[in-house]
Design a protein around this motif. Sequence first.
Motif, mmCIF file in Angstrom:
data_model
loop_
_atom_site.group_PDB
_atom_site.id
_atom_site.type_symbol
_atom_site.label_atom_id
_atom_site.label_comp_id
_atom_site.label_asym_id
_atom_site.label_seq_id
_atom_site.Cartn_x
_atom_site.Cartn_y
_atom_site.Cartn_z
ATOM 1 N N GLU A 163 0.700 -1.108 0.187
ATOM 2 C CA GLU A 163 -0.087 0.049 0.005
ATOM 3 C C GLU A 163 0.636 1.293 -0.014
ATOM 4 O O GLU A 163 0.661 2.176 -0.738
ATOM 5 C CB GLU A 163 -0.984 -0.052 1.293
ATOM 6 N N ILE A 164 1.824 1.284 0.694
ATOM 7 C CA ILE A 164 2.915 2.438 0.991
ATOM 8 C C ILE A 164 3.572 2.794 -0.673
ATOM 9 O O ILE A 164 3.441 3.817 -0.952
ATOM 10 C CB ILE A 164 3.922 2.187 1.973
ATOM 11 N N LEU A 165 3.984 1.646 -1.025
ATOM 12 C CA LEU A 165 4.556 1.799 -2.374
ATOM 13 C C LEU A 165 3.740 2.308 -3.600
ATOM 14 O O LEU A 165 3.865 2.978 -4.316
ATOM 15 C CB LEU A 165 5.298 0.530 -2.832
ATOM 16 N N ARG A 166 2.464 1.681 -3.616
ATOM 17 C CA ARG A 166 1.435 2.121 -4.339
ATOM 18 C C ARG A 166 1.161 3.888 -4.234
ATOM 19 O O ARG A 166 0.949 4.301 -5.225
ATOM 20 C CB ARG A 166 0.002 1.246 -4.184
ATOM 21 N N GLU A 167 0.957 4.273 -2.880
ATOM 22 C CA GLU A 167 0.710 5.699 -2.654
ATOM 23 C C GLU A 167 1.985 6.507 -2.982
ATOM 24 O O GLU A 167 1.581 7.447 -3.443
ATOM 25 C CB GLU A 167 0.352 5.802 -1.283
ATOM 26 N N GLU A 168 3.063 6.119 -2.719
ATOM 27 C CA GLU A 168 4.221 6.671 -3.118
ATOM 28 C C GLU A 168 4.268 6.936 -4.624
ATOM 29 O O GLU A 168 4.673 7.925 -5.369
ATOM 30 C CB GLU A 168 5.534 5.940 -2.738
ATOM 31 N N GLU A 169 4.029 5.935 -5.430
ATOM 32 C CA GLU A 169 3.950 5.906 -6.873
ATOM 33 C C GLU A 169 2.947 6.759 -7.255
ATOM 34 O O GLU A 169 3.200 7.928 -8.339
ATOM 35 C CB GLU A 169 3.548 4.545 -7.571
ATOM 36 N N LYS A 170 1.677 6.829 -6.633
ATOM 37 C CA LYS A 170 0.636 7.953 -6.966
ATOM 38 C C LYS A 170 0.983 9.281 -6.658
ATOM 39 O O LYS A 170 0.662 10.089 -7.434
ATOM 40 C CB LYS A 170 -0.562 7.434 -5.898
ATOM 41 N N MET A 171 1.854 9.498 -5.513
ATOM 42 C CA MET A 171 2.249 10.730 -5.153
ATOM 43 C C MET A 171 3.094 11.301 -6.419
ATOM 44 O O MET A 171 3.052 12.368 -6.505
ATOM 45 C CB MET A 171 2.907 10.708 -3.973
ATOM 46 N N ILE A 172 4.095 10.643 -6.752
ATOM 47 C CA ILE A 172 5.075 11.159 -7.582
ATOM 48 C C ILE A 172 4.290 11.347 -8.818
ATOM 49 O O ILE A 172 4.637 12.456 -9.506
ATOM 50 C CB ILE A 172 6.253 9.953 -7.728
ATOM 51 N N ALA A 173 3.515 10.645 -9.291
ATOM 52 C CA ALA A 173 2.766 10.710 -10.775
ATOM 53 C C ALA A 173 1.924 12.000 -10.460
ATOM 54 O O ALA A 173 1.814 12.914 -11.542
ATOM 55 C CB ALA A 173 1.907 9.451 -10.888
ATOM 56 N N GLN A 174 1.228 12.181 -9.477
ATOM 57 C CA GLN A 174 0.223 13.312 -9.232
ATOM 58 C C GLN A 174 1.220 14.686 -9.362
ATOM 59 O O GLN A 174 0.783 15.661 -9.675
ATOM 60 C CB GLN A 174 -0.494 13.269 -7.939
ATOM 61 N N VAL A 175 2.322 14.594 -8.466
ATOM 62 C CA VAL A 175 3.256 15.939 -8.480
ATOM 63 C C VAL A 175 3.611 16.059 -9.954
ATOM 64 O O VAL A 175 3.824 17.231 -10.311
ATOM 65 C CB VAL A 175 4.306 15.650 -7.451
ATOM 66 N N LYS A 176 4.292 15.125 -10.615
ATOM 67 C CA LYS A 176 4.725 15.139 -11.861
ATOM 68 C C LYS A 176 3.666 15.821 -12.782
ATOM 69 O O LYS A 176 3.854 16.622 -13.782
ATOM 70 C CB LYS A 176 5.196 13.999 -12.587
ATOM 71 N N ALA A 177 2.386 15.314 -12.737
ATOM 72 C CA ALA A 177 1.193 15.835 -13.600
ATOM 73 C C ALA A 177 0.870 17.304 -13.204
ATOM 74 O O ALA A 177 0.593 18.129 -14.233
ATOM 75 C CB ALA A 177 0.106 15.048 -13.237
ATOM 76 N N LEU A 178 1.089 17.608 -11.888
ATOM 77 C CA LEU A 178 0.680 18.948 -11.615
ATOM 78 C C LEU A 178 1.967 19.949 -12.401
ATOM 79 O O LEU A 178 1.637 20.935 -12.803
ATOM 80 C CB LEU A 178 1.021 19.273 -10.069
ATOM 81 N N ASP A 179 3.173 19.472 -12.261
ATOM 82 C CA ASP A 179 4.347 20.286 -12.813
ATOM 83 C C ASP A 179 4.046 20.258 -14.409
ATOM 84 O O ASP A 179 4.240 21.423 -14.774
ATOM 85 C CB ASP A 179 5.602 19.669 -12.556
ATOM 86 N N ARG A 180 3.699 19.314 -15.193
ATOM 87 C CA ARG A 180 3.488 19.240 -16.380
ATOM 88 C C ARG A 180 2.334 20.412 -16.719
ATOM 89 O O ARG A 180 2.334 21.076 -17.724
ATOM 90 C CB ARG A 180 2.972 18.013 -16.974
ATOM 91 N N ARG A 181 0.901 20.215 -15.956
ATOM 92 C CA ARG A 181 0.134 21.287 -16.242
ATOM 93 C C ARG A 181 0.468 22.680 -16.096
ATOM 94 O O ARG A 181 -0.110 23.473 -16.835
ATOM 95 C CB ARG A 181 -1.229 20.849 -15.188
ATOM 96 N N ARG A 182 1.513 22.884 -15.251
ATOM 97 C CA ARG A 182 1.876 24.251 -14.975
ATOM 98 C C ARG A 182 2.686 24.894 -16.115
ATOM 99 O O ARG A 182 2.727 25.851 -16.362
ATOM 100 C CB ARG A 182 2.861 24.345 -13.839
ATOM 101 N N ARG A 183 3.264 23.794 -16.807
ATOM 102 C CA ARG A 183 4.108 23.989 -17.846
ATOM 103 C C ARG A 183 3.796 23.850 -19.239
ATOM 104 O O ARG A 183 4.344 24.173 -20.324
ATOM 105 C CB ARG A 183 5.458 23.551 -17.741
ATOM 106 N N THR A 184 2.376 23.217 -19.328
ATOM 107 C CA THR A 184 1.820 22.929 -20.541
ATOM 108 C C THR A 184 0.273 23.443 -20.635
ATOM 109 O O THR A 184 -0.409 23.500 -19.618
ATOM 110 C CB THR A 184 1.923 21.156 -20.582
ATOM 111 N N ILE A 185 -0.026 23.744 -21.936
ATOM 112 C CA ILE A 185 -1.347 24.068 -22.196
ATOM 113 C C ILE A 185 -1.832 22.894 -22.931
ATOM 114 O O ILE A 185 -1.221 22.665 -24.176
ATOM 115 C CB ILE A 185 -1.489 25.420 -22.960
#
Length: 284
Positions: A71-93
Amino acid sequence: MIESYLLEHLVVFSEHRTLSETASVLHLTQPTLTRSMNKLEETFGVPLFTREKKRIRLNENGWMAARYAKEILREEEKMIAQVKALDRRRRTITVGSCAPGPMMELVPFLTDAFTGMTVSTEIKPEKELLAGLADHTYQFVILNHPSDDAAHYSEPCGSEHLCACLPPSHKRAYDTSIRFDELNGENFLMMKNVGVWSPIVRGKMPNSKFRMQDDQESFREFVEHSSLPSFSTDISLRVVGNYGDRLSVPFSDPEAQMNFYCVCLAGDETKYKTWFEILRRKMG
């Protein structure tokens, strides 16, 4: 704190049950894996394994630890993916469209409006476009009608007219216009992802067959060396030109004319004021 690599070792061991197979999957030596198991027990402060001759097995503590580790590893993967997605959204239209034509013309304007950002486009059905707008996958979507949803703001962003792209030898190549029913039954070359144009031409020419192409360069090559008719639009003619010596004859049916609207979430029109000002100037 338990390091992530130790949790991964524990999860893989719980799935493969033996040190040799787990070490093989993880590309480790068995002594290295054994040290990981010992370090896990030291960290927990309780035994996690039952040790037998030349073998260890998870005990009840170990199975519970493995479940939590997964469960911890799954949440860690989700966290990393969500943070990366947020960064992409900030830099991408990211713009989703119901047809490729509008994006041919709008991308240069988007690039001017959002200097320093990457412009990403996708062609999707309307249902997916609206879902993506709601969950912020897209900042804008292009529809072939204004949205009547109070949660959206719509602005006209252009129009497109469909044409038959005919070789000079075709009997209708020099006509000033043509109807869908006059070509019904002929075989056509067509790009695969043409969005809302696909159901229109299929519906208006039910007796025709369409040979689909995925790649734009392959499509151009097929068109230039084939006697089969294909399609073009006034937008594609302006942006990329005609294919070889082909002649484009506009369809006269009302379904061949399509207006497009740029749609964003209500309230975001202020946030994207510069873009909509550019769009209004483009529309004249």
